[in-house]
Design a protein around this motif. Structure first.
Motif, PDB file in Angstrom:
ATOM      1  N   ILE A 184     -21.779   9.815 -22.675  1.00  9.16           N
ATOM      2  CA  ILE A 184     -21.997  10.637 -21.478  1.00  9.16           C
ATOM      3  C   ILE A 184     -22.065   9.764 -20.230  1.00  9.16           C
ATOM      4  N   LEU A 185     -22.760   8.619 -20.331  1.00 11.40           N
ATOM      5  CA  LEU A 185     -22.862   7.712 -19.189  1.00 11.40           C
ATOM      6  C   LEU A 185     -21.495   7.175 -18.789  1.00 11.40           C
ATOM      7  N   PHE A 186     -20.681   6.820 -19.767  1.00 12.33           N
ATOM      8  CA  PHE A 186     -19.333   6.333 -19.480  1.00 12.33           C
ATOM      9  C   PHE A 186     -18.516   7.393 -18.747  1.00 12.33           C
ATOM     10  N   LEU A 187     -18.605   8.635 -19.206  1.00 11.61           N
ATOM     11  CA  LEU A 187     -17.874   9.722 -18.562  1.00 11.61           C
ATOM     12  C   LEU A 187     -18.327   9.897 -17.112  1.00 11.61           C
ATOM     13  N   GLU A 188     -19.639   9.835 -16.882  1.00  7.04           N
ATOM     14  CA  GLU A 188     -20.163  10.005 -15.525  1.00  7.04           C
ATOM     15  C   GLU A 188     -19.718   8.870 -14.610  1.00  7.04           C
ATOM     16  N   VAL A 189     -19.690   7.653 -15.101  1.00  6.02           N
ATOM     17  CA  VAL A 189     -19.218   6.515 -14.297  1.00  6.02           C
ATOM     18  C   VAL A 189     -17.752   6.709 -13.913  1.00  6.02           C
ATOM     19  N   VAL A 190     -16.943   7.176 -14.864  1.00  7.03           N
ATOM     20  CA  VAL A 190     -15.529   7.449 -14.575  1.00  7.03           C
ATOM     21  C   VAL A 190     -15.400   8.512 -13.493  1.00  7.03           C
ATOM     22  N   LEU A 191     -16.224   9.565 -13.579  1.00  7.28           N
ATOM     23  CA  LEU A 191     -16.177  10.633 -12.579  1.00  7.28           C
ATOM     24  C   LEU A 191     -16.554  10.104 -11.190  1.00  7.28           C
ATOM     25  N   ILE A 192     -17.568   9.254 -11.127  1.00  2.00           N
ATOM     26  CA  ILE A 192     -17.992   8.693  -9.839  1.00  2.00           C
ATOM     27  C   ILE A 192     -16.869   7.853  -9.223  1.00  2.00           C
ATOM     28  N   ILE A 193     -16.202   7.060 -10.045  1.00  2.00           N
ATOM     29  CA  ILE A 193     -15.098   6.233  -9.543  1.00  2.00           C
ATOM     30  C   ILE A 193     -13.959   7.117  -9.029  1.00  2.00           C
ATOM     31  N   LEU A 194     -13.633   8.160  -9.772  1.00  2.00           N
ATOM     32  CA  LEU A 194     -12.563   9.060  -9.354  1.00  2.00           C
ATOM     33  C   LEU A 194     -12.928   9.803  -8.074  1.00  2.00           C
ATOM     34  N   PHE A 195     -14.193  10.183  -7.944  1.00  2.00           N
ATOM     35  CA  PHE A 195     -14.637  10.830  -6.712  1.00  2.00           C
ATOM     36  C   PHE A 195     -14.458   9.896  -5.516  1.00  2.00           C
ATOM     37  N   TYR A 196     -14.698   8.628  -5.715  1.00  2.00           N
ATOM     38  CA  TYR A 196     -14.554   7.648  -4.627  1.00  2.00           C
ATOM     39  C   TYR A 196     -13.125   7.636  -4.091  1.00  2.00           C
ATOM     40  N   PHE A 197     -12.145   7.771  -4.996  1.00  2.00           N
ATOM     41  CA  PHE A 197     -10.753   7.680  -4.575  1.00  2.00           C
ATOM     42  C   PHE A 197     -10.140   9.032  -4.190  1.00  2.00           C
ATOM     43  N   LEU A 198     -10.603  10.127  -4.805  1.00  2.00           N
ATOM     44  CA  LEU A 198      -9.922  11.410  -4.647  1.00  2.00           C
ATOM     45  C   LEU A 198     -10.597  12.389  -3.702  1.00  2.00           C
ATOM     46  N   PHE A 199     -11.927  12.419  -3.683  1.00  2.00           N
ATOM     47  CA  PHE A 199     -12.607  13.477  -2.932  1.00  2.00           C
ATOM     48  C   PHE A 199     -12.577  13.179  -1.440  1.00  2.00           C
ATOM     49  N   SER A 200     -12.134  14.163  -0.673  1.00  2.00           N
ATOM     50  CA  SER A 200     -12.106  14.032   0.785  1.00  2.00           C
ATOM     51  C   SER A 200     -12.392  15.383   1.414  1.00  2.00           C
ATOM     52  N   ASP A 201     -13.203  15.387   2.460  1.00  2.00           N
ATOM     53  CA  ASP A 201     -13.511  16.609   3.190  1.00  2.00           C
ATOM     54  C   ASP A 201     -13.034  16.521   4.634  1.00  2.00           C
ATOM     55  N   ASP A 202     -12.205  15.521   4.924  1.00  2.00           N
ATOM     56  CA  ASP A 202     -11.684  15.341   6.276  1.00  2.00           C
ATOM     57  C   ASP A 202     -10.639  16.413   6.582  1.00  2.00           C
ATOM     58  N   ASP A 203     -10.648  16.893   7.810  1.00  2.00           N
ATOM     59  CA  ASP A 203      -9.669  17.877   8.292  1.00  2.00           C
ATOM     60  C   ASP A 203      -9.709  19.184   7.509  1.00  2.00           C
ATOM     61  N   ALA A 204     -10.778  19.426   6.769  1.00  2.94           N
ATOM     62  CA  ALA A 204     -10.907  20.690   6.042  1.00  2.94           C
ATOM     63  C   ALA A 204     -11.327  21.786   7.016  1.00  2.94           C
ATOM     64  N   PRO A 205     -10.797  23.007   6.850  1.00  2.00           N
ATOM     65  CA  PRO A 205     -11.183  24.104   7.748  1.00  2.00           C
ATOM     66  C   PRO A 205     -12.624  24.541   7.505  1.00  2.00           C
ATOM     67  N   GLY A 206     -13.125  25.373   8.406  1.00  2.00           N
ATOM     68  CA  GLY A 206     -14.469  25.910   8.228  1.00  2.00           C
ATOM     69  C   GLY A 206     -14.562  26.755   6.973  1.00  2.00           C
ATOM     70  N   SER A 207     -15.715  26.752   6.357  1.00  2.00           N
ATOM     71  CA  SER A 207     -15.880  27.432   5.080  1.00  2.00           C
ATOM     72  C   SER A 207     -15.840  28.950   5.242  1.00  2.00           C
ATOM     73  N   THR A 208     -15.120  29.613   4.330  1.00  2.00           N
ATOM     74  CA  THR A 208     -15.104  31.078   4.279  1.00  2.00           C
ATOM     75  C   THR A 208     -16.149  31.605   3.309  1.00  2.00           C
ATOM     76  N   ILE A 209     -16.902  30.696   2.698  1.00  2.00           N
ATOM     77  CA  ILE A 209     -17.933  31.070   1.720  1.00  2.00           C
ATOM     78  C   ILE A 209     -19.287  30.626   2.251  1.00  2.00           C
ATOM     79  N   SER A 210     -20.233  31.529   2.218  1.00  2.00           N
ATOM     80  CA  SER A 210     -21.580  31.207   2.682  1.00  2.00           C
ATOM     81  C   SER A 210     -22.372  30.546   1.558  1.00  2.00           C
ATOM     82  N   TYR A 211     -23.394  29.787   1.953  1.00  2.00           N
ATOM     83  CA  TYR A 211     -24.220  29.140   0.927  1.00  2.00           C
ATOM     84  C   TYR A 211     -24.928  30.149   0.030  1.00  2.00           C
TER      85      TYR A 211
END
Length: 407
Positions: A16-43
């Motif tokens: 499980i720890l190995f899987l989580e480390v892989v996910l964190i690394i992938l998030f570093y390279f893939l996840f971006s919220d730049d230039d995203a439009p305003g949310s159409t979903i409320s919290y």
């Protein structure tokens, strides 16, 4: 406990720890919220869906008297890992297909909705899998569900919110296909049963799902959101009433059965999910709720006594008649409603009929094929399948003070 199972159990946290480390690394390279439009979903809308997936399904699956810890605990584990995987897959598809990024709140909401397929599937194999098998099953299913949605939205031009509502169909038939590879428990086992306390906790989960289901069906809609909310509510209300009626009519002793209530009160919400935003009159949603509840209650008798034994499929939580059959009814109802709405435009009728039916058949086909393959994989010796004698047993993985055995 044999040493091979003890050694495997000790390796689980490192996997499980190995899987989580892989996910964190992938998030570093893939996840971006730049230039995203305003949310159409409320919290608050996201919160409703999150409560539904975590609390609702977590408690819904606690009906087994010796498997309450695993039902809620493993449900949380696969959801938090699965949501991360789902967000990364969405980001990867955006990157590869060069689409515009959506805002972070919408992405995590769609990921939570997608995880409904996984928690539905786990209901079919509840009590028969170890944590690693569940995690592998969740990751494969999330990938397969996104591929199914990609085909539906890209080639069949199905709307994104409609393709997401196939989540019940996909989860139910994926889970049944996986379950076909697991040994059936002995019909004499006492662990595959409930107690009043476990049934009460499961009913609490049902109530959570019932309350938040209108938000679930409407959260991804931009237009007609209000219409989807009240149509879902009326369908749920009628399916609940019908569940109580049919429970009495089918009981030999004239008493309500909690299993009927669990399986049928949510059927209306599942059925109208495909078409809640296009249903013009509440009475149509109410009729669909009545039919869905009837299918869930009566289908539980036919499937558990006839079809499942013949196919040698053990459906622990009854997901086939709780989510599968109502989902099929909803897909067919969507086609009928679309035709009735545009029946004067005859050149478009073929399109209106074939596209939804094609998406429906594709979803079930992908679910069955990938579920069957996943079942083969998770039953490899590498993953140390739980012996039948240890099915539905919390003590195999959880510590109990004074050797208590659960609820």
């Amino acid at each position: 406990m044999p040493s091979k199972y003890r050694n495997f159990r000790n390796s689980v946290p490192w996997i499980i720890l190995f899987l989580e480390v892989v996910l964190i690394i992938l998030f570093y390279f893939l996840f971006s919220d730049d230039d995203a439009p305003g949310s159409t979903i409320s919290y608050p809308a996201f919160q409703d869906v999150n409560h539904m997936v975590i609390f609702g399904f977590g408690f819904l699956l606690t009906f087994l008297k010796r498997y309450g810890f695993s039902s809620t605990g493993f449900n949380l584990l696969i959801i938090v890992l699965g949501v991360q995987c789902s967000v990364l897959i969405e980001d990867l598809l955006v990157l590869l297909l060069q689409r515009d990024y959506e805002d972070g709140l919408k992405r995590i909401t769609k990921a939570a909705v997608s995880m409904t397929a996984v928690v539905i599937s786990t209901g079919a194999v509840l009590g028969k899998t170890n944590p690693v098998q569940l995690i592998l099953m969740a990751v494969v299913e999330i990938i397969a569900f996104h591929m199914s949605r990609l085909i539906n939205t890209t080639f069949l031009q199905v709307l994104d919110n409609i393709s997401m509502m196939h989540v019940h169909l996909f989860g139910a038939y994926f889970g049944l296909a996986v379950s076909s590879h697991f040994s059936e428990p002995s019909p004499r086992t006492e662990k595959n049963a409930s107690t009043p306390k476990s049934d009460l906790l499961s009913m609490l989960g049902t109530l959570f799902l019932w309350v938040f289901w209108p938000s679930f069906n409407s959260v991804l809609l931009v237009e007609d959101k209000t219409k989807a909310i009240y149509n879902t509510y009326f369908a749920l209300a009628v399916s609940a009433v019908t569940a109580f009626v049919l429970s009495l009519l089918t009981a030999k002793d004239g008493k309500f059965r909690m299993t009927d209530i669990h399986s049928a009160v949510l059927a209306g919400g599942v059925t109208v999910g495909h078409a809640a935003h296009i249903i013009e009159y509440p009475w149509i949603a109410m009729i669909l709720g009545l039919l869905a509840s009837g299918i869930a209650v009566l289908g539980s008798y036919c499937l558990q006594r006839c079809l499942h034994p013949a196919l040698k499929i053990h459906d622990t939580s009854g997901i086939h008649f709780t989510f599968g059959l109502p989902g099929v009814l909803g897909a067919l109802a969507q086609v009928v409603l679309l035709v009735l709405k545009d029946w004067t435009n005859s050149p478009r009728l073929d399109y209106l009929v074939m596209i939804p039916i094609g998406a429906f058949c594709l979803t079930i086909s992908v679910a069955l094929i990938t579920g069957f393959i996943t079942g083969l994989i998770v039953n490899l010796k590498l993953f140390k399948t739980i012996p039948v004698s240890k099915y539905f047993e919390d003590q195999f993985y959880w510590e109990f003070p004074h050797l208590a055995v659960g609820f």
